[in-house]
Design an enzyme around this catalytic site. Structure first.
Site, mmCIF file in Angstrom:
data_model
loop_
_atom_site.group_PDB
_atom_site.id
_atom_site.type_symbol
_atom_site.label_atom_id
_atom_site.label_comp_id
_atom_site.label_asym_id
_atom_site.label_seq_id
_atom_site.Cartn_x
_atom_site.Cartn_y
_atom_site.Cartn_z
ATOM 1 N N ASP A 79 2.478 -10.464 -6.100
ATOM 2 C CA ASP A 79 3.448 -9.563 -6.160
ATOM 3 C C ASP A 79 3.434 -8.349 -6.776
ATOM 4 O O ASP A 79 4.090 -7.288 -6.693
ATOM 5 C CB ASP A 79 4.766 -10.325 -6.682
ATOM 6 N N ILE A 80 2.678 -8.325 -8.181
ATOM 7 C CA ILE A 80 2.900 -7.319 -9.090
ATOM 8 C C ILE A 80 1.801 -6.314 -8.768
ATOM 9 O O ILE A 80 1.730 -4.965 -9.250
ATOM 10 C CB ILE A 80 2.258 -7.651 -10.491
#
Lengths: 475, 544
Positions: free
Chosen positions: A403-404
């Protein structure tokens, strides 16, 4: 006179605590910071022991010895990957201690040597137990979630906000009842029962608040509980008329609050929404169904790579950035990554690590894991320092992170991670993503990064994959 | 649609708006491309190379009269525009403020004109930013020109015949061209210093390996809405004094300060020039706009008291093959952005980039554009939606870190930064003052027994508030890398609750209070010992 000395000792302890926190501003001064903290605590304990109000020395000393042994053993044996769970568990102890101290105050109220019974005092006891209970149960749930013994999915009961609000109001009323009955000398009176019920409800509230938070928000939750444990100590300070507790509690409380705020900003979530268990726009982190059908998903093409090819690419690269995520911790690949890093640096390649604020399960978790693997801290950089360097980077290795580094955060404001700051790895010349499989990340959404033209996937267990590359490079 | 690339008729202009490489890309997007015969000659691109890339070679007049889209570097002449069709497109550097007559001609001919220098400085338009791509080239070239006139090496040398000192280079203005010049000079081995009124430029300067120089003055160079504000007279005096001092030590000075739409600011005055050693060189990248150096002669290189002052106005043109390629790519990216089909373009006036750079369209003059926030707020990055737009004739705040070639450049980020407090701001002072006042009030207030417990409570509240304030100040300075140790230390410290337990553990040993108190001590002490021990372990691991 004795009181004056005690106050001075408390002041000294407070100053040491402040200096301790201040010293954490850089790695160079940090170690003496820990020392200051220890000295401050030592002064506080000693001063309290010498206080004439204290007389049960045997019990206290036994308690101190037992707990020191337990504490030391735990600290020596815990693995850095288990840091989040440990921190959560320790918070619960503070909550428990506060509740116990609250009840102790209640029992000794109006008694010989105890505090004069008054509504204000009762209210302080009530508040202390309230915050303590929430911290206690909330931390235990956080501990279980981090350990994986409780599902990471947020428990979103219907009308949960009304339930939380109702519980809080009930607690306030019960504290009021307790305060009203405070003059009763009868041991089991309505007031005391009210206090017990309030404790149970507060405990349920604490647990519920944390149950309602998804696994991905754990860093924020742990920071918040850290904060609560501070406010708990302050509440105890009000109750016990002890400035040291108030000051120390406030320092810890502010620290946790600031960390929570930083986490929330990095994830673009409102702190209110996280505290109140998913209240607000981005309600929790309930997984979103992918917008594509299974066939369409399968049809999305990824470029794959393997050790030989990657080793070749790395040999030609002049600058490399490694983006670690929680997956790296789970795969225990930090050591292998360190090997790779050193080998590349020995060849003159510029290698750096890019740390996203919410990578891992605790603020600063990735930094610890890398430090444990001996990675020198001056090549470990924060998102804001390194995010503009991706366009000038030849290769980015994304290991165990999803996600990052998801561009959707920038492109789609309505997805679960919409608006969150991400590491713009796709701007580099080539991105290699190490992943076990094509499954979605914590937020439950697919990551367009995988399908970009300049991205390649390296499937397999991260530790094995990296080791393979290291071996190939060396040959 | 048909794209036409004419020959650049401006005196000394060697660039061309398309190279065989960009022609190939344009063909791939579906456009037909025609090049005027010999257009790329001075940039080392032959007609044959263009043909091999898929372009047709046409006569000059044909390009103007038969193309749907004409790509130019410098502004066209009135005569050239007169030949254009109604509804055709012109893209290039236009400088509408200085070329009003040209703009009127474009309007009356119904030409849609795009000025590449008016593309807004936002992240997504970086690929289209022709000012930056050309400034980058200029910065590099400035160093080459300086080296040409400078009578020594840039790098230090220790030879058998003796030592040659390292050249000292001062770059004024840390924008795109300044930073490029710094990098190029470093590459040649010089010691580079860079000056800028914006303290935010420090990081960028240092990343190029140069030393940041600033005026010792308590005044921020960053103004509202992203632009540097006009500096006070005292600041300017200090700035000039600094330059005079540096002039004696610097061998090469490269100035890059430009203000869009206005003459270049005079920064390198004759007094500073007089301090320079004979054999020094000044390269004035702002000479096109009058120059930063008082003695610059635009378009020429002169010598004053043994100091060469390079005032060439055609730096990008001197690297024609590469500047043409870079500029050509800016155009390709722009065309890609406004594609409405294969080889077709459309102009969406709600698009921030288009609206800011479109000069004439459908027989109307659309320039200057309204403030960015009014064009289409939702198309802007979040940071900019709140930005106050303060300009009419200059490019807007940039969220990219490549600063503009202007000493008074926009702030590079509108993001609100974490308050890394180093001192007390006004707001904090106020709160501190209030807190102290409150303390005083409490001390002098009524001490009757009825109000005593309330006063005690208020005392505690004061202590609490002050501690929160101190905590706030201190914690912000903790580096991100140490957040986990911070949590474990604060965890250990929160074990202070054991003090509460100890105070409760009195009276008989089997009283509820004692047992509960002792238990609390036990639990809390685990935190204390465990917390400090684990923190120690973690901190030991950090090594450089």
């Amino acid at each position: 006179m004795e009181q004056a000395l005690l106050q001075i000792a408390y002041l000294v302890a407070s100053i040491f605590f402040i200096m301790s926190l201040k010293s954490l501003s850089s790695q160079e001064t940090a170690r003496q910071g820990n020392l200051y903290g220890m000295i401050g605590m030592g002064v506080a304990i000693l001063a309290t022991l010498l206080n004439s109000q204290v007389d049960q020395y045997t019990m206290i000393l036994i308690a101190l010895v037992i707990s020191s042994v337990i504490g030391y053993q735990v600290a020596a044996k815990v693995e850095m990957t288990q840091m989040p769970e440990l921190v959560a568990l320790l918070h619960s102890f503070v909550g428990a201690a506060a509740v116990l101290v609250g009840f102790a105050s209640d029992r000794s109220m109006g008694q010989e040597g105890g505090h004069v019974a008054s509504s204000l005092y009762a209210a302080e006891i009530g508040v202390d137990i309230f915050i303590g209970a929430i911290t206690l149960t909330g931390s235990i749930v956080a501990f279980l979630k981090l350990k994986g013994q409780v599902s990471g999915k947020p428990l979103l009961l219907p009308n949960r906000h009304k339930m939380n609000a109702g519980a809080a109001i009930a607690c306030i009323i019960l504290i009021g009842i307790y305060a009203a009955y405070v003059d009763q000398t009868n041991f089991y009176n309505w007031g005391w029962i009210a206090l017990l019920i309030m404790t149970v409800i507060a405990g349920a509230l604490g647990a519920h608040l944390v149950f309602a938070i998804g696994g991905a928000d754990m860093p924020v939750v742990v920071s918040m509980l850290n904060s609560y444990s501070g406010w708990t100590a302050s509440a105890a300070g009000f109750m016990l008329d002890n400035d040291l507790l108030i000051i120390t509690g406030a320092l810890v409380g502010s620290s946790g609050a600031i960390l929570s705020y930083i986490m929330c900003k990095s994830m673009n979530r409102s702190i209110v929404s996280v505290i109140f268990g998913g209240y607000g726009a981005n309600a929790g982190t309930a997984p979103v169904k992918p917008a594509l059908t299974a066939e369409e998903q399968a049809a999305l093409v990824v470029q794959e790579t393997e050790a030989q090819q990657l080793a070749q690419d790395l040999l030609n690269a002049k600058s490399v950035i490694i983006v670690p995520g929680y997956g790296l911790a789970q795969a225990r690949a930090a050591g292998s990554v360190y090997q790779l890093c050193e080998d590349l640096r020995a060849r003159g390649t510029k290698v750096r690590f890019a740390i996203h604020p919410v990578a891992g399960r605790l603020p600063g978790h990735m930094n610890i894991l890398l430090a444990e693997a001996n990675v020198p801290y001056d090549i470990v950089e924060d998102l804001e320092d390194i995010n503009d360097d991706f366009p000038n980077t030849d290769i980015v290795l994304v290991i165990g992170a999803n996600d990052i580094v998801n561009p959707l955060a920038q492109e789609d404001p309505h997805c679960p991670i919409g608006g969150m700051e991400v590491l713009e790895v796709w701007k580099s010349t080539k991105t290699i993503i190490f992943k076990r499989s094509r499954n979605v990340g914590y937020a439950g959404i697919d990551n367009p990064l995988f399908y970009k033209e300049n991205s390649e996937m390296f499937f397999g267990d991260a530790a094995n994959s990296v080791n393979e590359v290291v071996t190939t490079l060396r040959s | 649609m048909r794209i036409g690339v004419p020959f650049e008729t401006a005196t000394g202009e060697k660039r061309v708006s398309a190279t065989p490489n960009t022609v190939r890309r344009l063909k791939k997007r579906g456009f037909d491309v025609a090049i005027a015969s010999g257009a790329g000659q001075q940039a080392s691109f032959s007609d044959q190379a263009y043909q091999e890339a898929g372009a047709d070679i046409w006569e000059a007049d044909q390009i103007w009269s038969e193309s749907d889209i004409v790509l130019k570097v410098t502004p066209p002449t009135k005569e050239q525009v007169e030949q254009m069709q109604d509804g055709s497109v012109l893209m290039g550097f236009l400088w509408p403020k200085e070329n009003e007559e040209l703009v009127e001609t474009l309007r009356s001919k119904g030409v849609t004109s795009i000025a590449m220098e008016c593309v807004p400085r936002i992240s997504r338009a970086q690929k289209l930013d022709a000012l930056s791509s050309m400034s980058n080239v200029s910065g590099y070239r400035a160093v080459i020109e300086a080296a040409y006139y400078y009578g020594s090496f840039f790098n230090a040398q220790f030879t058998a015949a003796g030592r040659v000192d390292q050249a000292k280079v001062l770059v004024i203005g840390a924008g795109v061209s300044g930073l490029a010049a710094a990098g190029a000079a470093r590459g040649l081995g010089a010691k580079v210093y860079a000056f800028d009124v914006r303290s935010a430029a420090r990081e960028q300067v240092e990343s190029m390996g140069a030393e940041f120089v600033e005026v010792e003055f308590e005044e921020s160079g960053d103004g509202d809405g992203g632009y540097a504000k006009v500096m006070s007279d005292e600041f300017i005096a200090a700035e000039m004094a600094l330059f005079r001092k540096l002039a004696a030590e610097m061998d090469i000075v490269i100035t890059t300060a430009l203000i869009p739409g206005r003459p270049a600011p005079k920064l390198w005055l004759n007094e500073a020039l007089a301090e320079m050693k004979p054999g020094s060189v000044v390269v004035d990248l702002a000479s096109e706009r009058g120059g930063n150096c008082e003695s610059t002669v635009p378009g020429e290189t002169v010598e004053v008291n043994g100091v060469h002052i390079v005032g060439w106005t055609d730096m990008p043109s001197r690297l024609a093959p590469t500047s043409s390629q870079l500029y050509g790519m800016n155009l390709v990216h722009y065309l890609k952005d406004i594609e409405s089909g294969s080889g077709e373009v459309g102009f969406n006036l709600k698009d921030v980039v288009v609206r800011s750079s479109i000069i004439t369209h459908q027989k109307e003059i659309l320039w200057p554009p309204p403030p960015l926030s009014e064009i289409d707020p939702s198309s802007l990055p979040k940071e900019m939606q709140k930005a106050k737009d303060t300009t009419k004739d200059a490019s807007a705040s940039s969220t990219s870190t490549k600063a503009t070639p202007v000493v008074t450049a926009p702030k590079t980020s509108q993001k609100s930064e974490e308050p890394r407090s180093k001192g007390l701001s006004n707001k904090q002072m106020t709160w501190l003052g209030i807190a102290i006042l409150w303390c005083l009030l409490l001390v002098t207030s009524d001490k009757s027994s009825a109000g005593e417990s309330t006063i005690i409570f208020l005392n505690h509240l004061t202590v609490f508030a002050l501690s929160c304030f101190i905590g706030w100040q201190v914690i912000w300075n903790v580096t991100h890398a140490l957040h986990t140790p911070l949590m474990s230390v604060t965890n250990a410290i929160s074990g202070i609750i054991l003090v509460g337990g100890m105070l409760q553990a009195h009276g008989t040993s089997d009283s509820a209070a004692s047992i509960l108190g002792a238990l609390a001590v036990l639990l809390a002490m685990i935190n204390v010992v465990g917390g400090f021990a684990v923190t120690q372990r973690m901190l030991k691991m950090f090594r450089k």
